[in-house]
Write an enzyme that holds these catalytic residues in place. Sequence first.
Site, PDB file in Angstrom:
ATOM      1  CB  SER A 148      -0.896   0.016   1.239  1.00 17.76           C
ATOM      2  OG  SER A 148      -0.117   0.217   2.410  1.00 17.76           O
ATOM      3  CB  CYS A 149       0.146   4.786  -0.727  1.00 18.20           C
ATOM      4  SG  CYS A 149      -1.380   4.986   0.226  1.00 18.20           S
ATOM      5  CB  THR A 150       0.210   3.828   4.518  1.00 13.80           C
ATOM      6  OG1 THR A 150      -0.813   4.745   4.126  1.00 13.80           O
ATOM      7  CG2 THR A 150       0.682   4.186   5.919  1.00 13.80           C
ATOM      8  CG  HIS A 176      -4.481   8.114   3.722  1.00 10.87           C
ATOM      9  ND1 HIS A 176      -5.190   8.376   2.577  1.00 10.87           N
ATOM     10  CD2 HIS A 176      -3.541   7.198   3.378  1.00 10.87           C
ATOM     11  CE1 HIS A 176      -4.700   7.659   1.584  1.00 10.87           C
ATOM     12  NE2 HIS A 176      -3.701   6.929   2.043  1.00 10.87           N
ATOM     13  CB  THR A 208      -3.565   2.146   8.154  1.00  7.89           C
ATOM     14  OG1 THR A 208      -2.633   1.977   7.069  1.00  7.89           O
ATOM     15  CG2 THR A 208      -2.830   1.955   9.472  1.00  7.89           C
ATOM     16  CG  ASN A 308      -2.349   9.521  -1.068  1.00  6.37           C
ATOM     17  OD1 ASN A 308      -2.120  10.643  -0.599  1.00  6.37           O
ATOM     18  ND2 ASN A 308      -3.460   9.254  -1.725  1.00  6.37           N
TER      19      ASN A 308
END
Length: 328
Positions: A148-150, A176, A208, A308
């Site tokens: 994931s982006c995170t 986010h 998340t 993101n």
Amino acid sequence: MRIVIHGFGRIGRVILRQILTDPAHHDIEVVVINDIASPETCAYLFKYDSVFGSLPGGATFTDGALHAGGRHIPLLTGVALPDLPLKGVDLVMDCTGALKSRGTATAALRAGARSVLISGPSNVADETIVLGANDDRMGAARIVSNASCTTNALAPLLRDLDTRFGMIQGHMTTIHCYTGSQPMVDAPRGPDLARNRAGAVSMVPTTTSAAKLIDRVLPDLAGRVTGAAVRVPAISVSAVDLVVRLTHPPDDPAGALREIAETNAVIGVVEDPCVSVDLRARTESLVIAPHETLATGDQLRIFGWYDNEWGFSARMLDVARMMHARED
């Protein structure tokens, strides 16, 4: 490198925008694009973008193809992944967010694609790879998740902190921006009741996926890092607020973070007191703000930004190149 973009939503469109606007990607041939929306709608949403602005040179759909950036790319509607023209394709970028079947992914390989790269967390992938964190585990994996982006923002930093200073434990909160998974007005969307509220109106505490993905990407840190999220009324750019306890805290925490950024290609630094809009279209997985660093005993607070969409799409292209390089 010959690729197929399966799913032309936010990430699929940003990937293609980077291919068309960055000369470093001139060697990437997009064989075909496939989406569930009409091709006219896809062309319109590619031409006009509320986050990154209008595409230089525009985009049109005529004669069955998307015409943009001097390229003519066949644009299909609603074709199942294994039924796409995959013979001789080096890599499929699955950007649908809906690839849940291992059988579908392997069918794409049997249809001719050499590899499949999934733009999100996936339980059907051979490996979950985060550049700058565990890319040494790529091996011969043919079905790969780009996490994931995170997770891409957090994992490289955690790896370097553990290597240099020893991680005892940590907690991350991602601040986010809202996404398409949230409604614009209060509406039933799922079991997380707060996520049913209007995303552009309130700050929304939620979960998340990075909290679990860190254990998968960095198994040495399994059980030592927790995470939570707050969705906020911003359309792009998110942030990581990380608090860690270290075995050997650095004497100069801000300087140590700058040194990490200098040695890790996916981590950047911003020295000015910026706000989120200032970080739009940054390609790094994480951009650390050293002046936000706070240290108390063995506890260190670190703050960093990440686009993101743009940064994550840049990692999709980087990992795609890594996967393709194995064929040479």
